[in-house]
Scaffold this active site. Structure first.
Site, PDB file in Angstrom:
ATOM      1  N   ASN A   1       7.327  -0.404   4.617  1.00 48.17           N
ATOM      2  CA  ASN A   1       6.608   0.012   3.410  1.00 48.17           C
ATOM      3  C   ASN A   1       7.011   1.404   2.926  1.00 48.17           C
ATOM      4  O   ASN A   1       6.956   1.696   1.746  1.00 48.17           O
ATOM      5  CB  ASN A   1       5.099  -0.054   3.630  1.00 48.17           C
ATOM      6  CG  ASN A   1       4.662   0.534   4.952  1.00 48.17           C
ATOM      7  OD1 ASN A   1       5.130   0.127   6.023  1.00 48.17           O
ATOM      8  ND2 ASN A   1       3.769   1.502   4.892  1.00 48.17           N
TER       9      ASN A   1
ATOM     10  N   GLY B   1      -2.006 -10.273  -0.997  1.00 44.79           N
ATOM     11  CA  GLY B   1      -2.029 -10.472  -2.451  1.00 44.79           C
ATOM     12  C   GLY B   1      -1.708  -9.232  -3.263  1.00 44.79           C
ATOM     13  O   GLY B   1      -0.883  -9.277  -4.172  1.00 44.79           O
TER      14      GLY B   1
ATOM     15  N   CYS C   1      -2.006  13.842   4.077  1.00 43.07           N
ATOM     16  CA  CYS C   1      -2.871  14.883   4.630  1.00 43.07           C
ATOM     17  C   CYS C   1      -4.094  14.202   5.229  1.00 43.07           C
ATOM     18  O   CYS C   1      -5.172  14.228   4.666  1.00 43.07           O
ATOM     19  CB  CYS C   1      -3.267  15.846   3.544  1.00 43.07           C
ATOM     20  SG  CYS C   1      -4.295  17.182   4.123  1.00 43.07           S
TER      21      CYS C   1
HETATM   22  C1  LIG Z   1      -0.194  -2.958   2.624  1.00 40.71           C
HETATM   23  C2  LIG Z   1       0.381  -3.391   3.917  1.00 40.71           C
HETATM   24  C3  LIG Z   1      -0.409  -4.002   4.895  1.00 40.71           C
HETATM   25  C4  LIG Z   1      -1.888  -4.180   4.752  1.00 40.71           C
HETATM   26  O1  LIG Z   1      -2.251  -5.144   3.791  1.00 40.71           O
HETATM   27  P1  LIG Z   1      -3.754  -5.125   3.246  1.00 40.71           P
HETATM   28  O2  LIG Z   1      -3.872  -6.355   2.440  1.00 40.71           O
HETATM   29  O3  LIG Z   1      -3.887  -3.878   2.453  1.00 40.71           O
HETATM   30  O4  LIG Z   1      -4.640  -5.133   4.447  1.00 40.71           O
HETATM   31  C5  LIG Z   1       0.189  -4.404   6.067  1.00 40.71           C
HETATM   32  N1  LIG Z   1       1.501  -4.213   6.269  1.00 40.71           N
HETATM   33  C6  LIG Z   1       2.300  -3.644   5.359  1.00 40.71           C
HETATM   34  C7  LIG Z   1       3.755  -3.495   5.637  1.00 40.71           C
HETATM   35  C8  LIG Z   1       1.774  -3.199   4.151  1.00 40.71           C
HETATM   36  O5  LIG Z   1       2.565  -2.613   3.261  1.00 40.71           O
END
Ligand SMILES: *Cc1c(COP(=O)(O)O)cnc(C)c1O
Length: 394
Positions: A158, A207, A332
């Site tokens: 991410n 989603g 932070c």
């Molecule tokens: C956003 C994210 C999550 C969490 O997903 P949610 O629906 O916000 O709980 C898990 N893993 C990665 C790599 C993400 O980017």
């Protein structure tokens, strides 16, 4: 409340995305007149149940699975927890988990808690990454043992967008008879995924990372993989997850998956070109800036750039003045300015990790927006560096 979305230049799509207008349209009837419970025996509920099944098919089609392998959950985090806890219960004698140092907190903190709460009954191997954020496949294979219950490795990161060789790693796990989970929350909808040819046992998606609402996710469970539910209750989701379905959001997610399939080409051509223009422009116009993460093995929408000797948080505040939204690798949290665990694992120097900014684009971004950001960023960085004692010392 008014959010002035028209004014905002939104380049924080790895944090969350705008709900596609087509998705809102698909959802509306299920927030208004079509309020039946899909489990009800009467026609009013039954017709809703059929639309939920259509959404299940739409999700399955995007990732190359069978509809029966799709379980709707409340979010990506729930899907991640469900996969790991299921594997540990399916193989109670196994006490080892293999993961990486760069996972999302949904996996990172779950593994830390599991280890701590059980008095270190579980052993966690967190694979180190290279300086470009990639994994060493030999070290991965060496980490697998007789005692390993499950491997959990994200498909795409991410923070940097770096893509891991999931197909290869899943087949190695299979050879060792070990379950393989991938957190594909950032990958689904951005790159092609075909689970019909890959030995992945569990896959999580969410989603709100692909233009559907927040609060709905999916856990893919391969046919034949042992499964123990996490949320126990009614017989919804074929007994895999109790709780009345979040119908409107599930319908929205189905539509979003269909749109993602249609837009995949654009994501990998136009969005990628916008990202490259932004990245090359920033690296060329700002001295002492550098790319974090592998240049090629990466999501088409993400770039993570370090501007040395400035604070990411300060950069974001200045970007705010121009309504530019991105995110920083120096969250932070609770008052301590800890640089991101991902950049630290990559060995990004302290002075660079603190000044990292992640831009994550989507199909809604335009060339004019990229040009605006390219115009505003160099003076922001120059101004902040003037105030920095570290920059002066250089
Ligand atoms: C956003 C994210 C999550 C969490 O997903 P949610 O629906 O916000 O709980 C898990 N893993 C990665 C790599 C993400 O980017």
């Amino acid at each position: 409340m008014k959010c002035d979305a028209e004014k905002v230049i939104y380049m924080d799509n790895n944090a969350t995305t705008r709900i596609a207008p087509e998705v809102v349209d698909a959802m509306m009837p299920f927030l208004t007149e079509c309020y039946g419970n899909p489990s009800s025996m009467h026609v009013f509920g039954g017709q809703v149940g059929r639309v939920v099944e259509k959404a299940r098919k739409q999700v399955a089609d995007l990732i190359g699975s069978e509809p029966s392998e799709i379980t709707f959950t409340s979010c990506g985090t729930e899907s991640d927890s469900t996969a790991i806890l299921s594997a540990l219960q399916a193989y109670p004698e196994k006490r080892h988990i293999v993961t990486t140092r760069v996972e999302h907190p949904a996996i990172k903190h779950l593994c830390e808690n599991l280890s701590r709460m059980t008095g270190h009954k579980y052993r966690i191997t967190r694979l180190q990454v290279e300086s470009d954020g990639t994994l060493d496949i030999e070290k991965y294979e060496e980490a697998l043992t007789e005692d390993t219950a499950i491997v959990s490795i994200m498909w795409a990161n991410n923070e940097t967008g770096v893509i891991f060789p999931v197909e290869k790693m899943a087949s190695i796990a299979k050879e060792h008879g070990i379950l393989f989970h991938t957190d594909a929350v950032q990958a689904v909808g951005k790159i092609a995924i075909d689970l019909s040819t890959i030995d992945v046992d569990f896959l999580s998606l969410s989603g709100h990372k692909l233009h559907a609402p927040k609060g709905v996710g999916v856990l893919y469970v391969k046919k034949g993989t042992p499964f123990v539910p996490f949320i126990v209750g009614g017989h919804q989701e074929g007994g895999r997850r109790g709780g009345t379905e979040n119908v409107a959001s599930i319908i929205g997610l189905g539509r979003a998956c269909e749109l993602a399939q249609e837009m995949m080409g654009e994501e990998n051509s136009r969005v990628r070109a916008l990202r490259d223009r932004l990245e090359q422009g920033l690296l060329a116009s700002v001295p002492k800036s550098m790319l974090n993460g592998h240049k090629v093995d990466r999501l088409p929408n993400t770039t993570n750039i370090s501007f040395e000797f400035v604070e990411g948080e300060a950069i974001l505040l200045h970007m705010n003045l121009y309504n530019i939204c991105a995110s920083s690798g120096s969250a932070c949290t609770s008052g301590s300015l800890e640089p991101s665990h991902v950049l630290r694992a990559m060995g990004v120097p302290f002075t660079a990790a603190h000044g990292s900014i992640r831009f994550s684009l989507s199909i809604y971004n335009t060339e004019a927006e990229v040009d605006f950001v390219l115009e505003k960023m160099p003076p922001i960085i120059a101004e902040l560096r003037e105030l920095s004692p570290f920059w002066k010392a250089e």
